[in-house]
Design a protein around this motif. Sequence first.
Motif, PDB file in Angstrom:
ATOM      1  N   ARG A 199      40.788  54.990  79.929  1.00 57.07           N
ATOM      2  CA  ARG A 199      40.393  54.186  78.768  1.00 57.07           C
ATOM      3  C   ARG A 199      39.536  54.988  77.791  1.00 57.07           C
ATOM      4  N   PHE A 200      39.083  56.154  78.205  1.00 54.59           N
ATOM      5  CA  PHE A 200      38.197  56.948  77.356  1.00 54.59           C
ATOM      6  C   PHE A 200      39.018  57.858  76.459  1.00 54.59           C
ATOM      7  N   THR A 201      38.741  57.841  75.177  1.00 54.46           N
ATOM      8  CA  THR A 201      39.555  58.603  74.230  1.00 54.46           C
ATOM      9  C   THR A 201      38.891  59.892  73.755  1.00 54.46           C
ATOM     10  N   GLY A 202      37.660  60.125  74.174  1.00 54.80           N
ATOM     11  CA  GLY A 202      36.964  61.330  73.748  1.00 54.80           C
ATOM     12  C   GLY A 202      37.276  62.521  74.639  1.00 54.80           C
ATOM     13  N   PRO A 203      36.714  63.693  74.319  1.00 59.34           N
ATOM     14  CA  PRO A 203      36.944  64.888  75.131  1.00 59.34           C
ATOM     15  C   PRO A 203      36.285  64.776  76.500  1.00 59.34           C
ATOM     16  N   VAL A 204      36.945  65.330  77.502  1.00 59.97           N
ATOM     17  CA  VAL A 204      36.472  65.281  78.889  1.00 59.97           C
ATOM     18  C   VAL A 204      36.602  66.671  79.496  1.00 59.97           C
ATOM     19  N   ARG A 205      35.597  67.076  80.245  1.00 62.57           N
ATOM     20  CA  ARG A 205      35.700  68.300  81.040  1.00 62.57           C
ATOM     21  C   ARG A 205      35.277  67.962  82.463  1.00 62.57           C
ATOM     22  N   ILE A 206      36.111  68.298  83.425  1.00 62.08           N
ATOM     23  CA  ILE A 206      35.845  68.026  84.838  1.00 62.08           C
ATOM     24  C   ILE A 206      35.539  69.364  85.511  1.00 62.08           C
ATOM     25  N   LEU A 207      34.323  69.486  86.028  1.00 59.07           N
ATOM     26  CA  LEU A 207      33.856  70.745  86.604  1.00 59.07           C
ATOM     27  C   LEU A 207      33.710  70.607  88.114  1.00 59.07           C
ATOM     28  N   VAL A 208      34.285  71.546  88.843  1.00 62.19           N
ATOM     29  CA  VAL A 208      34.289  71.473  90.303  1.00 62.19           C
ATOM     30  C   VAL A 208      33.656  72.721  90.891  1.00 62.19           C
ATOM     31  N   ALA A 209      32.740  72.512  91.837  1.00 60.91           N
ATOM     32  CA  ALA A 209      32.126  73.618  92.567  1.00 60.91           C
ATOM     33  C   ALA A 209      33.038  73.984  93.739  1.00 60.91           C
ATOM     34  N   GLY A 210      33.451  75.239  93.782  1.00 64.75           N
ATOM     35  CA  GLY A 210      34.438  75.667  94.769  1.00 64.75           C
ATOM     36  C   GLY A 210      33.966  75.664  96.197  1.00 64.75           C
ATOM     37  N   ARG A 211      32.643  75.569  96.424  1.00 63.22           N
ATOM     38  CA  ARG A 211      32.108  75.546  97.784  1.00 63.22           C
ATOM     39  C   ARG A 211      31.527  74.181  98.131  1.00 63.22           C
ATOM     40  N   ASP A 212      31.956  73.159  97.434  1.00 65.85           N
ATOM     41  CA  ASP A 212      31.407  71.813  97.642  1.00 65.85           C
ATOM     42  C   ASP A 212      32.468  70.889  98.218  1.00 65.85           C
TER      43      ASP A 212
END
Length: 258
Positions: A199-212
């Motif tokens: 439902r969100f129309t703005g910019p999104v960045r999904i950040l993932v920690a590789g050791r988490d």
Amino acid sequence: MSRRHFTFPCEGSTLAATLDEATGRTGLLIVTGGNEIRAGAWNGQAIMAARVAANGFPVLRFDRRGVGDSEGANGGFRSSAPDIAAALAAFRRECPMIERIVALGNCDAAAALMLTGGVGLDGLVLTNPWTIDDAAEEPPADVVRDHYRKRLADPAAILRLLTGKVSLAKLARSLLAALRPAPDVPAGLTAEIASGLSRFTGPVRILVAGRDRTGLVFLSKWNKADPRIRTCADATHSFVEPEAQGWLLTQTLEMLRG
């Protein structure tokens, strides 16, 4: 740049907040995860706020109801939508020059922002989103396979196996779990946050920690081709490593400048 503390109301309770002031017209709202206070793990969010403000963007952090210095009952991340809305309103009151607000949330704070559909926000930075419905649920097959790939490359782990210091029954259960196929369609909390984010129309960045583990579980349940995902291979859950802190800051500043 200066830092000041203030309070604001939320459904009859008084919430505590900290504002790192700057002159920019885009602000960063940091939403805490779990029962973490607004300073963050190892003071990480306070440090992050100072660095972002030094780059010209005001930053608001707050304790949701029942956490840290804030009044009220702690209802967990699923009940935090009013807290986020009240913090947004307070941010705009305190910094009337702001035209855009981007939110940063880690773990279940990322899930909370997704569940709300990002209402009132102009951008989202979501780190290690929480997708675990039950703390006792078995880790997904992708996570198990990744764990054993790393263990097989560790001579100490192999020695523990050869000397009988590893439970063979537990190992067998884990190996069987690694053979389970990944679900084709998101379910439970994963489906809920996917629906909210859609439902969100703005910019999104999904950040993932590789050791988490939380981040790896998220990746195992999410569309891996999602172009919004970025991964920091050597980071742990709260991005406490110096390189990970710099990476998180860079990613966040790009969203604020965008």
